[in-house]
Scaffold this active site. Sequence first.
Site, short mmCIF file in Angstrom:
data_model
loop_
_atom_site.label_atom_id
_atom_site.label_comp_id
_atom_site.label_asym_id
_atom_site.label_seq_id
_atom_site.Cartn_x
_atom_site.Cartn_y
_atom_site.Cartn_z
N ASP A 10 0.86 -1.20 0.00
CA ASP A 10 0.00 0.00 0.00
C ASP A 10 0.89 1.25 0.00
OD1 ASP A 10 -2.42 1.57 0.21
OD2 ASP A 10 -1.95 1.88 2.32
N SER A 11 0.26 2.40 -0.20
CA SER A 11 1.00 3.66 -0.15
C SER A 11 1.53 3.93 1.25
CB SER A 11 0.08 4.81 -0.57
OG SER A 11 -1.00 4.92 0.34
N CYS A 73 -4.36 -1.56 -2.11
CA CYS A 73 -4.51 -0.13 -2.34
C CYS A 73 -5.39 0.04 -3.57
CB CYS A 73 -3.12 0.47 -2.58
SG CYS A 73 -3.13 2.22 -3.01
N GLU A 151 -2.62 8.23 8.72
CA GLU A 151 -1.15 8.22 8.76
C GLU A 151 -0.62 8.94 10.01
OE1 GLU A 151 1.23 6.83 6.59
OE2 GLU A 151 -0.44 5.78 5.65
N CYS A 183 -11.08 2.74 -0.07
CA CYS A 183 -9.66 3.01 0.12
C CYS A 183 -9.27 2.25 1.38
CB CYS A 183 -9.44 4.51 0.32
SG CYS A 183 -7.80 4.94 0.95
N HIS A 185 -7.23 2.73 3.67
CA HIS A 185 -7.02 3.50 4.90
C HIS A 185 -8.35 3.69 5.66
CE1 HIS A 185 -3.10 4.67 3.22
NE2 HIS A 185 -2.80 5.20 4.39
#
Length: 256
Positions: A10-11, A73, A151, A183, A185
Amino acid sequence: MNNSPIGVFDSGLGGLSVWAEIRRRLPAESLVYYGDGKHCPYGRKSAEEITEYAIEAVERLLSKGAKLVVVACNTATGAAIRTLRERYTIPIVGMEPAVKPAAQATRTGVIGILATRRSLESELYRHTSAHYAAGVEIVQSEGEGFVELVERGMSDSDEALSVVGRVVEPMLQKGVDQIVLGCTHYPFLKDTIRKVVGDRKVHIIDPSPAIAARVEQLLEQYDLQCDATNIATYRFISAADEEYVARIREFAERIK
Ligand code: DGL
């Protein structure tokens, strides 16, 4: 039999929502998680740029012996999955906003899709939504600021409540009864989304369990399952510094 790890990418930290589901479903499988961290968020970057990062991620995972890669992702899947599948021979699992189950479950005929801007603009998403949601009204919104909250470890804060409310409240006013977390996240903001939803009858769809089921199916299909007695190991790597790797590990340890 193959005791090599499954690679998950993932990012940043978001893909850990998928990583956790894979761990739950396949407890003997070793996992290696790559959270880019250096280029996060991907959500508004160009498809070309994201493809470059996705290739870097897969290369790193392959160097750790990954036998299968999960692009955990939605944004990277939309931008790069075709290129990745052309380039690599190992099975690659992608993910995209779960439009289909939402369209099937809705009673109001209005579904909400939360995703990054890049995901919502991707050809993959346009195709899926046109195909599976005919006759259903889609209210789609960029989860602006959501990734940054996760994050920064601020998912349960007052700030999160106001950032999430700004995006989710207008969806609720349009009558959605399904909200798709498009998403990886966003599952970490589920409690906050629930607070905004309040006592309205809205189902929140997190596709990670379905992705874990798909991984299991592919391992069987390609005869890549580990030995039942394998002792799973969990490794974390990143394009960012060691501090970020430590954050990924800490975040992963907090997931039940
Ligand atoms: N977690 C990612 C996704 O599923 C990307 C978030 C971002 O980096 O913008 O779309």
